[in-house]
Enzyme design. Structure first.
Site, PDB file in Angstrom:
ATOM      1  N   GLU A  99     -24.171 -25.420 -20.866  1.00 21.82           N
ATOM      2  CA  GLU A  99     -23.366 -25.604 -19.900  1.00 21.82           C
ATOM      3  C   GLU A  99     -22.110 -26.556 -20.782  1.00 21.82           C
ATOM      4  O   GLU A  99     -22.647 -27.501 -21.162  1.00 21.82           O
ATOM      5  CB  GLU A  99     -22.745 -26.353 -18.435  1.00 21.82           C
ATOM      6  CG  GLU A  99     -24.140 -25.497 -18.038  1.00 21.82           C
ATOM      7  CD  GLU A  99     -24.791 -25.228 -16.382  1.00 21.82           C
ATOM      8  OE1 GLU A  99     -24.214 -26.451 -16.266  1.00 21.82           O
ATOM      9  OE2 GLU A  99     -25.068 -24.298 -15.429  1.00 21.82           O
ATOM     10  N   GLU A 124     -31.159 -17.501 -22.520  1.00 21.99           N
ATOM     11  CA  GLU A 124     -31.639 -15.866 -23.377  1.00 21.99           C
ATOM     12  C   GLU A 124     -31.317 -16.379 -24.073  1.00 21.99           C
ATOM     13  O   GLU A 124     -31.574 -15.684 -25.414  1.00 21.99           O
ATOM     14  CB  GLU A 124     -31.561 -15.016 -22.177  1.00 21.99           C
ATOM     15  CG  GLU A 124     -32.531 -15.119 -21.041  1.00 21.99           C
ATOM     16  CD  GLU A 124     -31.919 -15.173 -19.738  1.00 21.99           C
ATOM     17  OE1 GLU A 124     -30.619 -16.527 -20.196  1.00 21.99           O
ATOM     18  OE2 GLU A 124     -32.337 -14.942 -19.193  1.00 21.99           O
ATOM     19  N   CYS A 166     -29.324 -12.168 -17.492  1.00 23.22           N
ATOM     20  CA  CYS A 166     -27.344 -11.357 -16.760  1.00 23.22           C
ATOM     21  C   CYS A 166     -26.779  -9.717 -17.645  1.00 23.22           C
ATOM     22  O   CYS A 166     -27.634  -9.750 -19.006  1.00 23.22           O
ATOM     23  CB  CYS A 166     -26.431 -12.947 -17.569  1.00 23.22           C
ATOM     24  SG  CYS A 166     -25.653 -12.435 -18.840  1.00 23.22           S
ATOM     25  N   CYS A 179     -26.365 -10.907 -21.693  1.00 22.58           N
ATOM     26  CA  CYS A 179     -28.031 -11.385 -22.316  1.00 22.58           C
ATOM     27  C   CYS A 179     -28.866  -9.844 -22.445  1.00 22.58           C
ATOM     28  O   CYS A 179     -29.385  -9.896 -23.482  1.00 22.58           O
ATOM     29  CB  CYS A 179     -28.778 -12.549 -21.555  1.00 22.58           C
ATOM     30  SG  CYS A 179     -28.092 -13.665 -21.635  1.00 22.58           S
TER      31      CYS A 179
HETATM   32  N1  THU Z   1     -28.052 -18.646 -16.346  1.00 28.26           N
HETATM   33  C1  THU Z   1     -28.752 -18.861 -17.803  1.00 28.26           C
HETATM   34  O1  THU Z   1     -29.084 -19.629 -18.503  1.00 28.26           O
HETATM   35  N2  THU Z   1     -29.673 -17.118 -18.133  1.00 28.26           N
HETATM   36  C2  THU Z   1     -29.096 -16.569 -16.850  1.00 28.26           C
HETATM   37  O2  THU Z   1     -29.882 -15.431 -16.627  1.00 28.26           O
HETATM   38  C3  THU Z   1     -28.669 -16.439 -15.300  1.00 28.26           C
HETATM   39  C4  THU Z   1     -27.437 -17.854 -15.631  1.00 28.26           C
HETATM   40  C5  THU Z   1     -27.313 -20.053 -16.553  1.00 28.26           C
HETATM   41  C6  THU Z   1     -26.044 -19.975 -17.186  1.00 28.26           C
HETATM   42  C7  THU Z   1     -25.807 -21.309 -16.238  1.00 28.26           C
HETATM   43  O3  THU Z   1     -25.527 -22.191 -17.152  1.00 28.26           O
HETATM   44  C8  THU Z   1     -26.277 -20.942 -15.067  1.00 28.26           C
HETATM   45  O4  THU Z   1     -27.113 -20.331 -15.072  1.00 28.26           O
HETATM   46  C9  THU Z   1     -25.699 -20.459 -14.007  1.00 28.26           C
HETATM   47  O5  THU Z   1     -24.896 -19.501 -14.243  1.00 28.26           O
END
Ligand code: THU
Length: 138
Positions: A44, A55, A86, A89
């Site tokens: 982040e 991913e 998401c 991804c």
């Molecule tokens: N996130 C992922 O790493 N993968 C996913 O499939 C969904 C969301 C992360 C992004 C962000 O850092 C946190 O989860 C909240 O959205």
């Protein structure tokens, strides 16, 4: 039960997630058809929109290593039910892992299986670019 090694690799990567803003830690791992595994975690930023999901970090790390095709993907979160990738991804998985099996797991040991094709039906990909009737790229 012993977890699938790919799920274990994703769970290990999850421990290195940098998610101070959401507090949502995600680990992912991708595996080539030859069995090479590359893992990633979400990263982040204080500028929230720059965040990259676990991913995509895993896929991009694999590509940077010279890998181009992945046969299996694992995603691990600490949630009651496993977390699906998401939309962004899913599109990147379509690029490098269109035939892959996706294992979604949580720390309690639940595993749900999908294919990338199930997660992203009617995908946009290279085929559409190649089919462009007006293309000047030829
Ligand atoms: N996130 C992922 O790493 N993968 C996913 O499939 C969904 C969301 C992360 C992004 C962000 O850092 C946190 O989860 C909240 O959205």
């Amino acid at each position: 039960m012993t977890p699938d090694p790919l799920v274990a690799a994703a769970a290990d990567a999850r421990t290195r997630a940098f998610a101070p803003y959401s507090g949502f830690l995600v680990g992912a791992a991708v595996e080539t058809p030859a069995g090479e595994v590359v893992a990633g975690c979400n990263v982040e930023s204080a500028s929230y929109g720059l965040t990259c999901c676990a991913e995509r970090v895993a896929v991009f790390a694999g590509v940077a290593r010279g890998l181009r095709r992945f046969a299996r993907v694992a995603v691990v979160t600490d949630t009651p039910t496993p977390t699906p990738p998401c939309g962004a991804c899913r599109q990147i998985l379509w690029e490098f892992a269109p035939d892959a099996e996706v294992l979604l797991a949580n720390l309690a040991g639940a595993v749900v299986r999908f294919t990338v094709r199930e997660l992203l039906p009617h995908a946009f990909g290279a085929g559409q670019l190649e089919a462009d009737a007006s293309s000047k790229r030829r």
